[in-house]
Motif scaffolding. Structure first.
Motif, PDB file in Angstrom:
ATOM      1  N   MET A   1       1.022  -1.144  -0.254  1.00  0.00           N
ATOM      2  CA  MET A   1       0.166  -0.292   0.074  1.00  0.00           C
ATOM      3  C   MET A   1       0.879   1.608  -0.150  1.00  0.00           C
ATOM      4  O   MET A   1       1.790   1.531   0.292  1.00  0.00           O
ATOM      5  N   ILE A   2       0.230   2.268  -0.614  1.00  0.00           N
ATOM      6  CA  ILE A   2       0.973   3.826  -0.791  1.00  0.00           C
ATOM      7  C   ILE A   2       0.262   4.301   0.999  1.00  0.00           C
ATOM      8  O   ILE A   2      -1.017   4.222   1.196  1.00  0.00           O
ATOM      9  N   THR A   3       1.558   4.807   1.836  1.00  0.00           N
ATOM     10  CA  THR A   3       1.440   5.626   3.364  1.00  0.00           C
ATOM     11  C   THR A   3       1.931   6.895   2.722  1.00  0.00           C
ATOM     12  O   THR A   3       1.174   7.577   3.889  1.00  0.00           O
ATOM     13  N   ARG A   4       1.872   7.615   1.657  1.00  0.00           N
ATOM     14  CA  ARG A   4       3.006   8.610   1.802  1.00  0.00           C
ATOM     15  C   ARG A   4       1.543   9.644   0.764  1.00  0.00           C
ATOM     16  O   ARG A   4       2.126   8.982  -0.405  1.00  0.00           O
ATOM     17  N   PHE A   5       0.653  10.535   1.065  1.00  0.00           N
ATOM     18  CA  PHE A   5       0.533  11.111  -0.613  1.00  0.00           C
ATOM     19  C   PHE A   5      -0.632  12.602   0.254  1.00  0.00           C
ATOM     20  O   PHE A   5      -0.841  11.756   1.289  1.00  0.00           O
ATOM     21  N   GLU A   6      -0.798  12.848  -0.785  1.00  0.00           N
ATOM     22  CA  GLU A   6      -1.744  14.145  -0.881  1.00  0.00           C
ATOM     23  C   GLU A   6      -3.409  13.431  -0.644  1.00  0.00           C
ATOM     24  O   GLU A   6      -3.650  12.829  -1.976  1.00  0.00           O
ATOM     25  N   THR A   7      -4.144  14.071  -0.096  1.00  0.00           N
ATOM     26  CA  THR A   7      -5.588  14.578  -0.412  1.00  0.00           C
ATOM     27  C   THR A   7      -6.111  15.678  -0.329  1.00  0.00           C
ATOM     28  O   THR A   7      -5.916  16.676  -0.566  1.00  0.00           O
ATOM     29  N   LEU A   8      -7.496  15.010  -1.070  1.00  0.00           N
ATOM     30  CA  LEU A   8      -8.195  16.278  -1.380  1.00  0.00           C
ATOM     31  C   LEU A   8      -9.370  16.278  -0.718  1.00  0.00           C
ATOM     32  O   LEU A   8     -10.477  15.486  -0.227  1.00  0.00           O
ATOM     33  N   GLY A   9      -9.022  17.771  -0.272  1.00  0.00           N
ATOM     34  CA  GLY A   9     -11.459  17.508   0.243  1.00  0.00           C
ATOM     35  C   GLY A   9     -12.034  17.263  -0.201  1.00  0.00           C
ATOM     36  O   GLY A   9     -12.648  18.410  -1.124  1.00  0.00           O
ATOM     37  N   PRO A  10     -14.232  16.938   0.088  1.00  0.00           N
ATOM     38  CA  PRO A  10     -14.598  17.582  -0.584  1.00  0.00           C
ATOM     39  C   PRO A  10     -15.375  18.790  -1.044  1.00  0.00           C
ATOM     40  O   PRO A  10     -15.304  18.998  -2.501  1.00  0.00           O
ATOM     41  N   GLN A  11     -14.563  19.980  -0.707  1.00  0.00           N
ATOM     42  CA  GLN A  11     -14.813  21.126  -1.351  1.00  0.00           C
ATOM     43  C   GLN A  11     -13.629  21.356  -1.962  1.00  0.00           C
ATOM     44  O   GLN A  11     -13.699  23.102  -2.792  1.00  0.00           O
ATOM     45  N   ALA A  12     -12.758  20.783  -2.277  1.00  0.00           N
ATOM     46  CA  ALA A  12     -11.483  21.220  -3.329  1.00  0.00           C
ATOM     47  C   ALA A  12     -11.795  21.504  -4.370  1.00  0.00           C
ATOM     48  O   ALA A  12     -12.830  20.583  -5.110  1.00  0.00           O
ATOM     49  N   THR A  13     -11.380  22.153  -5.200  1.00  0.00           N
ATOM     50  CA  THR A  13     -12.108  22.559  -7.038  1.00  0.00           C
ATOM     51  C   THR A  13     -10.795  21.657  -8.215  1.00  0.00           C
ATOM     52  O   THR A  13      -9.657  21.459  -7.226  1.00  0.00           O
ATOM     53  N   LEU A  14     -10.847  21.971  -9.262  1.00  0.00           N
ATOM     54  CA  LEU A  14      -9.935  21.029 -10.249  1.00  0.00           C
ATOM     55  C   LEU A  14      -8.622  21.822 -10.267  1.00  0.00           C
ATOM     56  O   LEU A  14      -7.357  21.458 -10.383  1.00  0.00           O
TER      57      LEU A  14
END
Length: 378
Positions: free
Chosen positions: A239-252
């Motif tokens: 599994m990949i354990t280092r990554f960035e995420t986006l929140g539900p309010q994020a835009t393209l």
């Protein structure tokens, strides 16, 4: 499959036509028109369409037999070299695999029998020689093609149905990976034979079939080998354990910045409680930017209903879940359902390559406390 158009649904399976198949129809039509005019073009196209109707029936035979064992067939795609039924999984019991494999050729046997017995078609040396002669009987030619479909598909080598029967018979005495390897080797030997035949006779189509058979056999062997190896490895290993995420309010726009800033090709979308809401892929991001613009919310573009597992699950289970859901990634969650990692097919392939090379003892990363570094945008 990319570059495919859906034309309908039969017994729960989407019927798709690959664009290369449409090119084949165009080529047949133009060639026939140049040699015999409009009537010849219509007859030539009708003959190809009739053949591929038999191919669809063949694939539906596989699908209906698979359904008997609780295996769905999401789609059937028509290609210039035949049809491909995408089963959610292959039956692991040898007897079930034999039934599913033989169901397709059995349909062609029925079609040929009906044409021969009920409609008066003939199968003899003359009908074989007249197979490419539009002046010959239409039904006789279709019946002859179905006989050839049965004989070709029963060749005991991958990826033909006979190869699956061979693998199932071998699996009664060997483990599944070994049985697959033997059947795949038979397919690759057959591919070399087709290739040599095509090169010596100048038949480009035979060379094309040889390449397809070789790659399909190698791919089947690799896939089963990976699944077999995955049964002894937990998902936490890949599994990949280092990554960035986006929140539900994020835009393209936020996603585009993250795409440039990182090496990720997919971005999990998580809410404030760390629950996975979906996955935004690089492909979907680029397409949506061109179509709807930078201010589009990622929740309108992301892949929803992404499957999740616990990190102590077997890696083979993770691969099965991705395949069944046709998902670009798989979320790994803790006991509270919060996302702690994710897995992609590419990462699994990299893990398997490292395992084969013996480098995992040195290169396996230390698990991180959580995935939320750096902080997500939203």
């Amino acid at each position: 499959m990319p570059w495919s158009l859906t034309i309908g649904r039969v017994f729960g399976s989407e019927i798709r036509i690959h664009l290369t198949f449409l090119l084949l129809l165009l080529w047949i039509g133009v060639s026939a028109y140049q040699s015999g005019g409009q009537a010849a073009a219509i007859e030539g196209i009708a003959f190809i369409v009739a053949i591929f109707a038999c191919v669809v029936a063949h694939e539906l035979g596989h699908a209906l037999a698979a359904r008997r064992y609780g295996i769905a067939t999401p789609d059937i795609t028509l290609l210039p070299i035949g049809g491909v039924a995408r089963l959610e999984r292959m039956p692991e019991r040898p007897r079930e695999e034999i039934v599913v494999a033989l169901a397709g050729p059995a349909v062609n046997v029925v079609i040929a029998a009906v044409l021969f017995l009920a409609l008066g078609a003939r199968f003899d040396a003359a009908s074989i020689e007249a197979l490419d002669n539009p002046a010959a009987g239409f039904l006789a030619r279709i019946a002859t093609v179905n006989v050839f479909l049965v004989l070709f598909n029963l060749i005991p080598a991958f990826p033909m149905d006979g190869g699956r029967v061979l693998r199932a018979l071998l699996a009664m005495h060997y483990d599944r990976a070994t049985a697959t390897r033997y059947a795949a080797r038979a397919g690759q030997v057959l591919a070399f034979g087709f290739g040599f035949w095509g090169l010596t006779t100048g038949n480009v189509f035979l060379v094309f079939i040889a390449v397809f058979v070789y790659l399909a056999a190698a791919g089947e062997s690799y896939q089963v080998g990976v699944e077999d190896a995955g049964r002894t490895v937990s998902a936490s290993e890949a599994m990949i354990t280092r990554f960035e995420t986006l929140g539900p309010q994020a835009t393209l726009a936020n996603a585009a910045e993250a795409l440039i800033r990182t090496t990720q090709h997919e971005f999990p979308v998580v809410d404030g409680a760390g629950q996975l809401r979906g996955i935004l892929t690089q492909k979907a991001l680029i397409q949506a930017l061109a179509r709807t613009g930078r201010e589009t919310p990622v929740v309108e573009v992301m892949v929803r209903d992404v499957p999740t597992i616990r990190e102590n699950a077997a890696l083979s289970f993770a691969m099965k879940k991705m395949r069944e859901h046709d998902a670009p990634a798989l979320g790994v969650v803790d006991r509270d359902g919060r996302l702690v990692a994710y897995i992609t097919p590419e990462n699994i392939a990299e893990y398997m390559m490292l395992a084969k090379a013996g480098g995992l003892g040195r290169l396996r990363p230390t698990p991180q406390a959580g995935p939320f570094d750096p902080p997500r945008r939203g």
